[in-house]
Scaffold this motif. Sequence first.
Motif, PDB file in Angstrom:
ATOM      1  N   HIS A  71     -25.649 160.780 -10.122  1.00  0.00           N
ATOM      2  CA  HIS A  71     -25.536 159.645  -9.463  1.00  0.00           C
ATOM      3  C   HIS A  71     -26.243 159.272  -8.184  1.00  0.00           C
ATOM      4  O   HIS A  71     -25.794 158.736  -7.184  1.00  0.00           O
ATOM      5  CB  HIS A  71     -24.016 159.205  -9.198  1.00  0.00           C
ATOM      6  CG  HIS A  71     -22.989 159.088 -10.228  1.00  0.00           C
ATOM      7  ND1 HIS A  71     -23.007 157.820 -10.900  1.00  0.00           N
ATOM      8  CD2 HIS A  71     -22.366 160.076 -10.817  1.00  0.00           C
ATOM      9  CE1 HIS A  71     -22.042 158.219 -12.119  1.00  0.00           C
ATOM     10  NE2 HIS A  71     -21.852 159.444 -12.042  1.00  0.00           N
ATOM     11  N   SER A  72     -27.745 159.701  -8.334  1.00  0.00           N
ATOM     12  CA  SER A  72     -28.555 159.778  -7.313  1.00  0.00           C
ATOM     13  C   SER A  72     -29.598 158.638  -7.489  1.00  0.00           C
ATOM     14  O   SER A  72     -29.572 158.131  -8.418  1.00  0.00           O
ATOM     15  CB  SER A  72     -29.256 161.046  -7.019  1.00  0.00           C
ATOM     16  OG  SER A  72     -30.038 161.338  -8.168  1.00  0.00           O
ATOM     17  N   ASP A  74     -32.623 159.552  -7.454  1.00  0.00           N
ATOM     18  CA  ASP A  74     -34.002 160.478  -7.631  1.00  0.00           C
ATOM     19  C   ASP A  74     -34.548 160.326  -9.005  1.00  0.00           C
ATOM     20  O   ASP A  74     -33.836 160.244 -10.036  1.00  0.00           O
ATOM     21  CB  ASP A  74     -33.595 161.858  -7.148  1.00  0.00           C
ATOM     22  CG  ASP A  74     -33.111 161.900  -5.982  1.00  0.00           C
ATOM     23  OD1 ASP A  74     -33.565 161.555  -5.135  1.00  0.00           O
ATOM     24  OD2 ASP A  74     -32.240 163.139  -5.594  1.00  0.00           O
ATOM     25  N   ASP A  90     -31.579 161.277 -11.668  1.00  0.00           N
ATOM     26  CA  ASP A  90     -30.818 160.222 -12.419  1.00  0.00           C
ATOM     27  C   ASP A  90     -32.020 159.209 -13.302  1.00  0.00           C
ATOM     28  O   ASP A  90     -31.482 158.422 -13.550  1.00  0.00           O
ATOM     29  CB  ASP A  90     -29.956 159.427 -11.572  1.00  0.00           C
ATOM     30  CG  ASP A  90     -28.690 160.252 -11.236  1.00  0.00           C
ATOM     31  OD1 ASP A  90     -27.786 160.137 -12.149  1.00  0.00           O
ATOM     32  OD2 ASP A  90     -28.519 161.131 -10.260  1.00  0.00           O
ATOM     33  N   LYS A 129     -23.696 153.833  -7.697  1.00  0.00           N
ATOM     34  CA  LYS A 129     -24.327 154.520  -6.519  1.00  0.00           C
ATOM     35  C   LYS A 129     -25.648 154.719  -6.787  1.00  0.00           C
ATOM     36  O   LYS A 129     -26.496 154.474  -5.833  1.00  0.00           O
ATOM     37  CB  LYS A 129     -23.613 156.015  -6.458  1.00  0.00           C
ATOM     38  CG  LYS A 129     -22.078 156.240  -6.006  1.00  0.00           C
ATOM     39  CD  LYS A 129     -21.755 157.578  -5.959  1.00  0.00           C
ATOM     40  CE  LYS A 129     -20.283 157.563  -5.391  1.00  0.00           C
ATOM     41  NZ  LYS A 129     -19.660 159.021  -5.571  1.00  0.00           N
ATOM     42  N   GLY A 130     -26.129 155.068  -8.038  1.00  0.00           N
ATOM     43  CA  GLY A 130     -27.744 155.225  -8.183  1.00  0.00           C
ATOM     44  C   GLY A 130     -28.331 153.793  -8.075  1.00  0.00           C
ATOM     45  O   GLY A 130     -29.574 153.544  -7.605  1.00  0.00           O
ATOM     46  N   GLY A 133     -28.465 152.806  -4.529  1.00  0.00           N
ATOM     47  CA  GLY A 133     -29.420 153.943  -4.028  1.00  0.00           C
ATOM     48  C   GLY A 133     -30.738 153.844  -4.410  1.00  0.00           C
ATOM     49  O   GLY A 133     -31.722 154.559  -3.976  1.00  0.00           O
TER      50      GLY A 133
END
Length: 259
Positions: A71-72, A74, A90, A129-130, A133
């Motif tokens: 859940h980043s 990146d 992710d 979240k991702g 983000g």
Amino acid sequence: MNDVPVIRARTLVGVAHGFLGREGGVSTGIHAGLNVGTGSDDDTVVVAENRARATTAVLPGAKLVTLYQVHSGDCITVTAPFDADRPRADALVTDRPGLALGILTADCAPVLFADVEAGVVGAAHAGWKGAIGGVTDSTILAMESLGARRDRIAAAIGPCIARASYEVDDAFAQRFEQDDPANERFFAPARAGHHQFDLEAYVVQRIASAGVTRIAALGLDTYADETRFFSFRRATHRGEPGYGRQIALIGLGAEANRG
């Protein structure tokens, strides 16, 4: 033998891709169907068979490449299959033929990208979240580093939890509104102290704001359609001990233009 239904997007015509659900697999019980989650409690041999079936349905003969999703925001650039230690990220992109980039979901939004002219593809796991983000932004930037151009990139958002099924609390909504007050439009009124969040529309907006103009949103609700899709939230609401994962895949054939 490999009767796996594949959902495709009009924006990605000409690219090997597909959003798969739970149909066509060999798992049983609460994971019944095409469960591809290595992190689930399903039998590992069965999961491996499901992953092989999924890959064959979209890009026969390709090597499946997946991540340890966290859940980043990146994104990883892929040049060859990973060893046993998958990177924690992710999203992933490649310009190499023969690799099937895979994103696993069970309510989060799977997003597939392609610049056909450059021969560059990408896949992103956009949970809330991702998404906030910047995982889709990271994917587009990584594709550009391989020669893609955002004005040529096409994108598609596959099955994910829909607004009608996604109730969140005030704190959740406030987090998005603090990031950008305009995000208020992605929340509809619900019971006191709660809202219905439109994850798919938010992801569309993030991609469009990055300069991508060809975007397909499939509008398929993982929570509501138990026959076709796995859903983490549905399993949680039922108190089930586990849940399956579906996969979205994209890749380049051997004839792909690598720029």
